[in-house]
Design an enzyme around this catalytic site. Structure first.
Site, PDB file in Angstrom:
ATOM      1  N   THR A 194       3.690  -3.100  -5.695  1.00 25.09           N
ATOM      2  CA  THR A 194       4.581  -2.174  -4.533  1.00 25.09           C
ATOM      3  C   THR A 194       4.397  -1.799  -3.269  1.00 25.09           C
ATOM      4  O   THR A 194       5.344  -2.393  -3.057  1.00 25.09           O
ATOM      5  CB  THR A 194       3.271   0.160  -5.314  1.00 25.09           C
ATOM      6  OG1 THR A 194       1.941  -1.423  -5.193  1.00 25.09           O
ATOM      7  CG2 THR A 194       3.343  -0.190  -6.283  1.00 25.09           C
TER       8      THR A 194
ATOM      9  N   LYS B  15      -0.838  -8.193  -8.790  1.00 24.34           N
ATOM     10  CA  LYS B  15       0.062  -7.285  -7.803  1.00 24.34           C
ATOM     11  C   LYS B  15      -1.435  -6.561  -7.161  1.00 24.34           C
ATOM     12  O   LYS B  15      -2.727  -6.557  -7.703  1.00 24.34           O
ATOM     13  CB  LYS B  15       0.597  -6.243  -8.408  1.00 24.34           C
ATOM     14  CG  LYS B  15       0.706  -4.884  -8.756  1.00 24.34           C
ATOM     15  CD  LYS B  15      -0.787  -3.711  -8.623  1.00 24.34           C
ATOM     16  CE  LYS B  15       0.645  -3.555  -7.312  1.00 24.34           C
ATOM     17  NZ  LYS B  15       0.197  -2.710  -6.599  1.00 24.34           N
TER      18      LYS B  15
ATOM     19  N   THR C  66      -5.432  -1.331  -5.163  1.00 23.54           N
ATOM     20  CA  THR C  66      -4.750  -1.112  -6.483  1.00 23.54           C
ATOM     21  C   THR C  66      -4.363  -2.611  -7.187  1.00 23.54           C
ATOM     22  O   THR C  66      -3.389  -3.090  -6.476  1.00 23.54           O
ATOM     23  CB  THR C  66      -3.666  -0.436  -6.313  1.00 23.54           C
ATOM     24  OG1 THR C  66      -3.536   0.390  -7.464  1.00 23.54           O
ATOM     25  CG2 THR C  66      -2.928   0.354  -4.897  1.00 23.54           C
TER      26      THR C  66
ATOM     27  N   GLU D 269      -1.940  -5.340   3.014  1.00 19.76           N
ATOM     28  CA  GLU D 269      -1.587  -4.924   3.890  1.00 19.76           C
ATOM     29  C   GLU D 269      -1.710  -5.101   5.236  1.00 19.76           C
ATOM     30  O   GLU D 269      -2.405  -4.968   5.999  1.00 19.76           O
ATOM     31  CB  GLU D 269      -1.128  -3.394   3.667  1.00 19.76           C
ATOM     32  CG  GLU D 269      -0.969  -3.228   2.099  1.00 19.76           C
ATOM     33  CD  GLU D 269      -1.112  -1.440   1.931  1.00 19.76           C
ATOM     34  OE1 GLU D 269      -0.937  -1.179   1.031  1.00 19.76           O
ATOM     35  OE2 GLU D 269      -1.775  -1.058   2.844  1.00 19.76           O
TER      36      GLU D 269
ATOM     37  N   ASN E 247       0.115   2.129   5.865  1.00 17.79           N
ATOM     38  CA  ASN E 247      -0.541   3.320   4.929  1.00 17.79           C
ATOM     39  C   ASN E 247       0.040   4.097   5.150  1.00 17.79           C
ATOM     40  O   ASN E 247      -0.216   5.598   5.283  1.00 17.79           O
ATOM     41  CB  ASN E 247      -2.078   3.270   5.093  1.00 17.79           C
ATOM     42  CG  ASN E 247      -2.613   1.618   4.388  1.00 17.79           C
ATOM     43  OD1 ASN E 247      -2.423   1.573   2.930  1.00 17.79           O
ATOM     44  ND2 ASN E 247      -2.293   0.605   4.263  1.00 17.79           N
TER      45      ASN E 247
ATOM     46  N   SER F 167      -0.487   6.912  -0.584  1.00 16.02           N
ATOM     47  CA  SER F 167      -0.939   5.650  -1.720  1.00 16.02           C
ATOM     48  C   SER F 167      -2.740   6.543  -1.945  1.00 16.02           C
ATOM     49  O   SER F 167      -2.196   7.675  -1.683  1.00 16.02           O
ATOM     50  CB  SER F 167      -1.195   4.437  -0.883  1.00 16.02           C
ATOM     51  OG  SER F 167      -2.090   4.676   0.457  1.00 16.02           O
TER      52      SER F 167
END
Length: 406
Positions: free
Chosen positions: A153, A179, A190, A277, A401, A406
């Protein structure tokens, strides 16, 4: 940009596993976003899942199917989490299993569904169902890397690990993918991971091995302190490389399997942190000297979750007061702060609860400027220890974000 070596290794074929993928356009155009795993009949499959009370529909269905049947297929979509979608979401997850089962000639309860992506939106179920046949037609044994791309993702890089090893003269393979880049604080983060071996392992030991290794890998990472609704980790033993089944922890081969699986799980988990991230730095938080492992873990997570510490690391600012703040709020009962020691790598910044006399800001700044560093804490009250892995918190985390639902 991922931190350190995140190179995708050569992904060895696992006998008894085939993988297919396709572009179903669940959310992303012009990329693979639907992946199917097929396991040979007789494979032993184990799973662990999110502890979130808001567990996603595919998690609920997967747990039910695992308890009922011998699993033959996995189906994974990215772009949509099918979480917080109510009974419709459960029905859609079941529809996915039913359609795959009809096409593959198995029972729907022999299929486990997985989803990752945006929470709170219904699956584009018709597009997903239409993608199953092309994914099945694409099944092949050397598609682990394609699958790693297919489940991404906000990840910037695919994540994989693979080893070959010998037991009693037989060569076996263990290969896995994962992932995740945000919403990472497991009890289970996630986060999706799928690992398979062609070694012969009993069903009960497959579950034992998975639970044991997840505890010290995926349950020891954090990026942002948020636990996903969809976390799932699957371990499969096909037994297709031959040999006598490993059915006891006393079997001398068991310890070797455990060692290799732990290494694979550690790598897959740490790759998630390295690709956090907006991450620019990889941080190991090692806590020792506790009365028990739990209090060491609590202190490590208190440090690893602190946005003040994570932003200081991003800025290469050795503001060690933030570290002792995090130790203090971790809830360790009757902690004698006069016995607490803290290091940045080998540079001691806190001695006996206060500033180390020979410490300089320049020393701390040099460590903080590194792409990889360790925050080490000694609580001075016992022999227990634990380690957690995290990353810094940068401007890009906020940007990613703010731009991604999300």
């Amino acid at each position: 940009m991922a931190v350190g070596d995140v190179t995708m290794p050569h992904m060895h074929v696992v006998n008894g596993v085939k993988i297919g993928s396709t572009e179903a356009y669940v959310r992303y155009p012009n990329r693979r976003d639907l992946v199917v795993f097929k396991f040979v009949e007789g494979s032993h499959v184990a799973g662990v899942f999110t502890q979130s009370a808001f567990a996603a529909a595919p998690v609920l269905v997967s747990k039910k199917h695992l308890a009922e049947s011998a699993i033959r297929y996995l189906i994974i979509n990215t772009g949509n989490a099918n979480a917080a979608t109510g009974q419709t979401g459960v029905i859609n997850a079941q529809k996915t299993c039913t359609k795959l089962a009809e096409l593959a000639g198995v029972e729907s309860s022999q299929v486990l569904p997985f989803s990752t992506g945006v929470i709170g939106e219904q699956l584009p179920i018709e597009r997903l169902l239409d993608g199953i046949q092309p994914a099945l037609q694409d099944l092949k044994d050397d598609a682990w890397t394609e699958a790693a791309f297919g489940i991404m993702t906000t990840d910037t890089t695919p994540k994989g690990a693979s080893e070959q090893f010998e037991l009693d003269g037989v060569v076996y393979t263990m290969t896995g993918i994962s992932k995740g880049a945000g919403m990472i604080r497991p009890n289970m983060a996630t986060m999706l991971s799928f690992v398979a071996t062609d070694a012969p392992i009993s069903q009960s030991l497959v579950q034992t091995l998975l639970k044991t290794t997840v505890e010290q890998s995926f349950n020891r990472i954090t990026i942002d302190g948020d636990t996903s609704t969809n976390d799932s980790c699957i371990f499969v033993a096909t037994g297709q490389a031959g040999g006598v089944e490993i059915s006891s922890e006393q079997d001398p081969r068991y310890s070797k399997i455990l060692e290799i699986l732990q290494r694979i799980m550690n790598r897959l988990a740490q790759l998630i942190v390295r690709d956090g991230e907006g991450a620019t730095k990889f941080i190991t938080v090692a806590v020792e000297g506790g009365e028990n492992t739990q209090e060491c873990c609590d202190v490590a997570y208190s440090i690893a979750h602190s946005p003040l510490i994570k932003t200081a690391v991003f800025a290469s600012d050795p503001n060690w007061g933030r570290i002792v703040m995090a130790i203090g709020k971790a809830g360790v009962p009757q902690l004698d702060v006069s016995k607490v020691q803290v290091w940045l790598d080998d540079v001691q910044i806190c001695r006996d609860g206060g500033a180390a006399a020979d410490y300089t800001e320049e020393q701390g700044a040099r460590v903080m400027a590194q792409a990889e560093m360790t925050i080490r804490v000694d609580l001075g009250r016992g022999t227990a220890k634990d380690t957690v892995y995290t990353c810094d918190l940068s401007y890009d985390y906020v940007k990613i974000n703010a731009d991604y639902r999300s």
